[in-house]
Design a protein around this motif. Structure first.
Motif, PDB file in Angstrom:
ATOM      1  N   ALA A 127       0.804  -1.227   0.000  1.00 14.43           N
ATOM      2  CA  ALA A 127       0.000   0.000   0.000  1.00 14.43           C
ATOM      3  C   ALA A 127       0.831   1.269   0.000  1.00 14.43           C
ATOM      4  O   ALA A 127       0.339   2.333  -0.369  1.00 14.43           O
ATOM      5  N   SER A 128       2.074   1.190   0.454  1.00 16.48           N
ATOM      6  CA  SER A 128       2.952   2.347   0.508  1.00 16.48           C
ATOM      7  C   SER A 128       2.264   3.498   1.234  1.00 16.48           C
ATOM      8  O   SER A 128       1.672   3.312   2.293  1.00 16.48           O
ATOM      9  N   THR A 129       2.290   4.710   0.663  1.00 20.52           N
ATOM     10  CA  THR A 129       1.725   5.882   1.319  1.00 20.52           C
ATOM     11  C   THR A 129       0.254   6.109   0.964  1.00 20.52           C
ATOM     12  O   THR A 129      -0.294   7.181   1.229  1.00 20.52           O
ATOM     13  N   GLY A 130      -0.387   5.114   0.349  1.00 16.95           N
ATOM     14  CA  GLY A 130      -1.841   5.142   0.212  1.00 16.95           C
ATOM     15  C   GLY A 130      -2.401   5.440  -1.156  1.00 16.95           C
ATOM     16  O   GLY A 130      -3.597   5.249  -1.388  1.00 16.95           O
ATOM     17  N   GLU A 131      -1.575   5.897  -2.101  1.00 16.91           N
ATOM     18  CA  GLU A 131      -2.110   6.277  -3.402  1.00 16.91           C
ATOM     19  C   GLU A 131      -2.777   5.103  -4.119  1.00 16.91           C
ATOM     20  O   GLU A 131      -3.839   5.264  -4.732  1.00 16.91           O
ATOM     21  N   GLU A 132      -2.159   3.911  -4.035  1.00 12.71           N
ATOM     22  CA  GLU A 132      -2.759   2.756  -4.702  1.00 12.71           C
ATOM     23  C   GLU A 132      -4.085   2.345  -4.068  1.00 12.71           C
ATOM     24  O   GLU A 132      -5.098   2.218  -4.782  1.00 12.71           O
ATOM     25  N   PRO A 133      -4.152   2.099  -2.756  1.00 17.64           N
ATOM     26  CA  PRO A 133      -5.446   1.682  -2.200  1.00 17.64           C
ATOM     27  C   PRO A 133      -6.549   2.726  -2.357  1.00 17.64           C
ATOM     28  O   PRO A 133      -7.709   2.370  -2.575  1.00 17.64           O
ATOM     29  N   TYR A 134      -6.204   4.016  -2.284  1.00 17.36           N
ATOM     30  CA  TYR A 134      -7.239   5.028  -2.507  1.00 17.36           C
ATOM     31  C   TYR A 134      -7.682   5.042  -3.971  1.00 17.36           C
ATOM     32  O   TYR A 134      -8.862   5.287  -4.261  1.00 17.36           O
ATOM     33  N   SER A 135      -6.774   4.761  -4.896  1.00 20.12           N
ATOM     34  CA  SER A 135      -7.161   4.647  -6.312  1.00 20.12           C
ATOM     35  C   SER A 135      -8.103   3.465  -6.505  1.00 20.12           C
ATOM     36  O   SER A 135      -9.082   3.552  -7.270  1.00 20.12           O
ATOM     37  N   ILE A 136      -7.824   2.359  -5.807  1.00 20.22           N
ATOM     38  CA  ILE A 136      -8.715   1.196  -5.871  1.00 20.22           C
ATOM     39  C   ILE A 136     -10.075   1.553  -5.304  1.00 20.22           C
ATOM     40  O   ILE A 136     -11.119   1.220  -5.881  1.00 20.22           O
ATOM     41  N   ALA A 137     -10.093   2.259  -4.165  1.00 21.96           N
ATOM     42  CA  ALA A 137     -11.363   2.635  -3.535  1.00 21.96           C
ATOM     43  C   ALA A 137     -12.167   3.559  -4.443  1.00 21.96           C
ATOM     44  O   ALA A 137     -13.404   3.439  -4.538  1.00 21.96           O
ATOM     45  N   MET A 138     -11.508   4.494  -5.114  1.00 17.28           N
ATOM     46  CA  MET A 138     -12.212   5.361  -6.058  1.00 17.28           C
ATOM     47  C   MET A 138     -12.830   4.541  -7.183  1.00 17.28           C
ATOM     48  O   MET A 138     -13.977   4.779  -7.591  1.00 17.28           O
ATOM     49  N   THR A 139     -12.073   3.560  -7.685  1.00 15.19           N
ATOM     50  CA  THR A 139     -12.573   2.701  -8.754  1.00 15.19           C
ATOM     51  C   THR A 139     -13.788   1.911  -8.292  1.00 15.19           C
ATOM     52  O   THR A 139     -14.786   1.795  -9.012  1.00 15.19           O
ATOM     53  N   LEU A 140     -13.729   1.365  -7.074  1.00 12.08           N
ATOM     54  CA  LEU A 140     -14.871   0.619  -6.539  1.00 12.08           C
ATOM     55  C   LEU A 140     -16.089   1.533  -6.399  1.00 12.08           C
ATOM     56  O   LEU A 140     -17.212   1.151  -6.756  1.00 12.08           O
TER      57      LEU A 140
END
Length: 290
Positions: A127-140
């Motif tokens: 997840a690092s500093t969050g950019e990837e999981p927040y991008s996933i959440a936006m997509t969902l």
């Protein structure tokens, strides 16, 4: 935990282009550091990473008032459960990430989850500093529409400092400038006054993401499946083939039948395990019979 080395992290340079070393790092120290980070995190440090190691760990030595890397390593090894191991690991993991990095993955994820019924869960394993999981959440959120409450993201990383930044969900406007205006307005709050130039993830998006520390080499993982998709991008290239295969085999039972595994742009799992088959560009699927 995306492990790319920024060009700026090459140490403190003196005139003439030579590294100005005020601390003692011997060949045996460097060899031991490579062994320890491999044992703790599975990361294979190449020989040319020596200057990076000096630059990163020198801060820890100065913090403890030490002059020799051998003394620092001896202190670590005397205290196998010490908190300093976390700082050691954090120092040697680099987090280079961005919102919607490797953008072709997200439309594939959206298409995949639209076909799902009931809760949708995705694991961001680096997840690092969050950019990837927040991008996933936006997509969902966008793909599920009225069902966005069914979407959830589990986000893990070995780097606890990076996770703290991710949980805070505060980014510079420069970090989100590539997002279109509609996404920026929907998912972020712009800072004002002393927070000018910053943006904060909106609470409803943040609520979709559960951040947890996790070492992929740990004998037991705290998270439970099943997941509709797993993102593990730009991490495996720093593991040897044996470690890669072991982690991939552990991913497989955590995915739903025909669940997707997203890899990094330079990673190829086809020759590592038969637990997954290639579906598209750096996207793998768990065959139903598995």
């Amino acid at each position: 935990m995306t492990r790319d080395l920024p060009a700026t992290e090459t140490g403190a340079w003196a005139s003439g282009g030579q590294l100005d070393r005020d601390l003692e790092l011997t060949d045996s120290d460097f060899t031991r550091i490579r062994q320890l980070i491999y044992q703790r995190a599975g990361i294979v440090l190449a020989e040319h990473k020596r200057e990076m190691v000096y630059s990163r760990l020198a801060k820890r030595l100065r913090h403890h008032g030490l002059r020799r890397f051998s003394d620092y390593l001896a202190r670590l090894e005397r205290q196998p459960e010490a908190k300093e191991w976390e700082a050691f690991t954090n120092a040697l993991t680099t987090n280079l990430t961005a919102f919607f990095r490797e953008a072709h993955h997200f439309p594939l994820l959206a298409e995949h989850i639209r076909e799902r019924h009931g809760p949708v869960r995705v694991w961001s394993a680096a997840a690092s500093t969050g950019e990837e999981p927040y991008s996933i959440a936006m997509t969902l959120s966008e793909a599920l529409g009225d069902r966005r409450g069914d979407g959830a993201v589990v986000a893990t990383d070995i780097d606890t400092d990076a996770l703290a930044k991710a949980r805070a969900g505060i980014y510079s406007m420069e970090q989100i400038h590539k997002l279109d205006e509609a996404r920026t307005r929907r998912f972020f709050q712009r800072g004002r006054g002393r927070h000018e130039g910053l943006a904060r993830v909106r609470p409803e998006l943040k609520a979709m993401v559960d951040f947890q520390p996790l070492n992929l080499l740990a004998p037991a993982w705290s998270i439970k499946g099943p997941f509709d998709a797993i993102f593990c991008r730009n991490v495996m290239i720093y593991f040897d083939k044996t470690t890669q295969a072991r982690i991939l085999e552990r991913f497989a039972p955590l995915l739903k039948p025909d669940g997707l595994l997203f890899a990094g742009h330079s990673e190829n799992f086809s020759y590592t395990t038969d637990a997954f088959r290639l579906r598209g560009q750096t996207v793998y699927v768990r065959p139903p019979h598995r």
